[in-house]
Write a protein that holds these residues in place. Sequence first.
Motif, PDB file in Angstrom:
ATOM      1  N   ALA A   4       0.828  -1.209   0.000  1.00 37.04           N
ATOM      2  CA  ALA A   4       0.000   0.000   0.000  1.00 37.04           C
ATOM      3  C   ALA A   4       0.855   1.249   0.000  1.00 37.04           C
ATOM      4  N   ARG A   5       1.953   1.247   0.750  1.00 35.73           N
ATOM      5  CA  ARG A   5       2.832   2.402   0.804  1.00 35.73           C
ATOM      6  C   ARG A   5       3.484   2.638  -0.555  1.00 35.73           C
ATOM      7  N   GLU A   6       3.939   1.543  -1.221  1.00 35.56           N
ATOM      8  CA  GLU A   6       4.540   1.688  -2.548  1.00 35.56           C
ATOM      9  C   GLU A   6       3.523   2.218  -3.544  1.00 35.56           C
ATOM     10  N   SER A   7       2.287   1.759  -3.448  1.00 40.22           N
ATOM     11  CA  SER A   7       1.256   2.204  -4.382  1.00 40.22           C
ATOM     12  C   SER A   7       0.964   3.680  -4.207  1.00 40.22           C
ATOM     13  N   ARG A   8       0.980   4.173  -2.943  1.00 40.10           N
ATOM     14  CA  ARG A   8       0.715   5.599  -2.732  1.00 40.10           C
ATOM     15  C   ARG A   8       1.836   6.465  -3.299  1.00 40.10           C
ATOM     16  N   ARG A   9       3.078   5.940  -3.280  1.00 39.86           N
ATOM     17  CA  ARG A   9       4.191   6.727  -3.783  1.00 39.86           C
ATOM     18  C   ARG A   9       4.357   6.591  -5.294  1.00 39.86           C
ATOM     19  N   ALA A  10       3.747   5.628  -5.896  1.00 43.11           N
ATOM     20  CA  ALA A  10       3.942   5.359  -7.318  1.00 43.11           C
ATOM     21  C   ALA A  10       3.309   6.459  -8.164  1.00 43.11           C
ATOM     22  N   PRO A  11       3.896   6.769  -9.320  1.00 43.70           N
ATOM     23  CA  PRO A  11       3.296   7.725 -10.246  1.00 43.70           C
ATOM     24  C   PRO A  11       1.979   7.199 -10.788  1.00 43.70           C
ATOM     25  N   GLU A  12       1.248   8.067 -11.408  1.00 45.98           N
ATOM     26  CA  GLU A  12      -0.012   7.664 -12.016  1.00 45.98           C
ATOM     27  C   GLU A  12       0.252   6.633 -13.100  1.00 45.98           C
ATOM     28  N   PRO A  13      -0.574   5.571 -13.185  1.00 47.55           N
ATOM     29  CA  PRO A  13      -0.360   4.542 -14.203  1.00 47.55           C
ATOM     30  C   PRO A  13      -0.495   5.107 -15.607  1.00 47.55           C
ATOM     31  N   GLU A  14       0.347   4.579 -16.487  1.00 49.05           N
ATOM     32  CA  GLU A  14       0.230   4.954 -17.892  1.00 49.05           C
ATOM     33  C   GLU A  14      -0.969   4.238 -18.502  1.00 49.05           C
ATOM     34  N   LYS A  15      -1.756   4.934 -19.237  1.00 43.83           N
ATOM     35  CA  LYS A  15      -2.828   4.289 -19.983  1.00 43.83           C
ATOM     36  C   LYS A  15      -2.238   3.588 -21.191  1.00 43.83           C
ATOM     37  N   THR A  16      -3.030   2.724 -21.735  1.00 37.83           N
ATOM     38  CA  THR A  16      -2.557   2.014 -22.915  1.00 37.83           C
ATOM     39  C   THR A  16      -2.235   2.975 -24.041  1.00 37.83           C
ATOM     40  N   ALA A  26       6.108  11.989 -17.560  1.00 34.81           N
ATOM     41  CA  ALA A  26       5.569  10.891 -16.762  1.00 34.81           C
ATOM     42  C   ALA A  26       6.370   9.614 -16.975  1.00 34.81           C
ATOM     43  N   TRP A  27       6.807   9.410 -18.219  1.00 31.79           N
ATOM     44  CA  TRP A  27       7.618   8.229 -18.533  1.00 31.79           C
ATOM     45  C   TRP A  27       8.946   8.264 -17.773  1.00 31.79           C
ATOM     46  N   ARG A  28       9.604   9.429 -17.752  1.00 32.04           N
ATOM     47  CA  ARG A  28      10.862   9.566 -17.023  1.00 32.04           C
ATOM     48  C   ARG A  28      10.635   9.420 -15.519  1.00 32.04           C
ATOM     49  N   GLU A  29       9.549   9.988 -15.041  1.00 35.31           N
ATOM     50  CA  GLU A  29       9.258   9.885 -13.611  1.00 35.31           C
ATOM     51  C   GLU A  29       9.039   8.429 -13.199  1.00 35.31           C
ATOM     52  N   HIS A  30       8.347   7.690 -14.031  1.00 38.25           N
ATOM     53  CA  HIS A  30       8.109   6.294 -13.676  1.00 38.25           C
ATOM     54  C   HIS A  30       9.376   5.465 -13.758  1.00 38.25           C
ATOM     55  N   HIS A  31      10.267   5.774 -14.692  1.00 35.09           N
ATOM     56  CA  HIS A  31      11.546   5.066 -14.745  1.00 35.09           C
ATOM     57  C   HIS A  31      12.343   5.321 -13.471  1.00 35.09           C
ATOM     58  N   ALA A  32      12.375   6.579 -13.026  1.00 35.16           N
ATOM     59  CA  ALA A  32      13.096   6.893 -11.796  1.00 35.16           C
ATOM     60  C   ALA A  32      12.471   6.184 -10.597  1.00 35.16           C
ATOM     61  N   TRP A  33      11.160   6.156 -10.556  1.00 41.80           N
ATOM     62  CA  TRP A  33      10.477   5.474  -9.453  1.00 41.80           C
ATOM     63  C   TRP A  33      10.731   3.971  -9.510  1.00 41.80           C
ATOM     64  N   SER A  34      10.684   3.396 -10.711  1.00 44.01           N
ATOM     65  CA  SER A  34      10.919   1.959 -10.863  1.00 44.01           C
ATOM     66  C   SER A  34      12.336   1.592 -10.439  1.00 44.01           C
TER      67      SER A  34
END
Length: 326
Positions: A4-16, A26-34
């Motif tokens: 739950a904590r990881e999900s709250r910190r995760a960026p918004e999901p990319e849509k298809t 958003a793509w760069r932000e998610h790479h950094a988060w990943s």
Amino acid sequence: MNTARESRRAPEPEKTRRTTPHHIGAWREHHAWSLSISWRRLAARPLGTLLTVAVMGVALALPLAFYLLLGNVERMGDALGRNQTISAFMKPGQNAGMTETAASALRGRPEVQEITVRTPKDGLAELAEVQGFSGALQSLDENPLPYVLSVQPKPNLSAEDASRLIESMKATPGVDLVQDTGAWRQRLDAILGVGARATILLALLLGVAALLVVGNTIRVDIQSRAEEIGVLLLIGASRPFVRRPYLYTGIWLGLLAGILAVVLAVMIELAMAGPVGRLAAAYDGSVQFGGLPVWLLLSVPLASAILGWLGARLVSARQIRRVAAG
């Protein structure tokens, strides 16, 4: 709680299908988060991570050890006779001029590096230094030894080229006998060829083993998070979005295993340095110990990280597809 904590910190999901102008951000932000979350997940289970990295590191260190051994066997062969001289004994009655003519004919061959003419006087002096021969030589009325051509082949001469050189020496006018250790040279070349092929096959097999280890680790991780992944897919997250943290996990595992493999290989070098140093001293320094090249040591972590990414990519795609279908 961690999920739950990881999900709250995760960026918004990319849509298809993303059409917003902030797609790249958003793509760069998610790479950094990943990248970050994959490292934290590994750190959260230190024992499992340590065991996985240790198994992969040892598997990757074995080909490096064989490569190190093979290289030093080749150096030892060069030092102990792989390129030793070929002796051509001239016929009785050949004088210095005839011997020099034969030497000049052989110097023009591409396989020859150097030719030394040894006179009968030189041969007699060498025999006089051998224990037990000095008294017998003094009783000789004349020197019975012939002129000798000591031919030094070029380094790393192949067995075929060496055979051609020997046949040419035998056909040289005035040559009576050619003495060569061609059998030793051919055996050593064959042994080194087998060793090189075995090292390549071992590296491939152990590389596949490391890939399977990463794949199994990612598979277990995805199965433990199947519900979380299912929720992300239901709210519109794309499969690359869900898969990305697991790809970085594979990269981290591969990178750490590659670094461990390099450390183990360097430790093997240090362990061998002492015995090889004593061997070199026994042969008056003609045997030299060679370590692994720097380019190879630097490329192992990179190749291992790519291997970890590939294993994670193959397994995560299949597992996430199964979660989506279920």
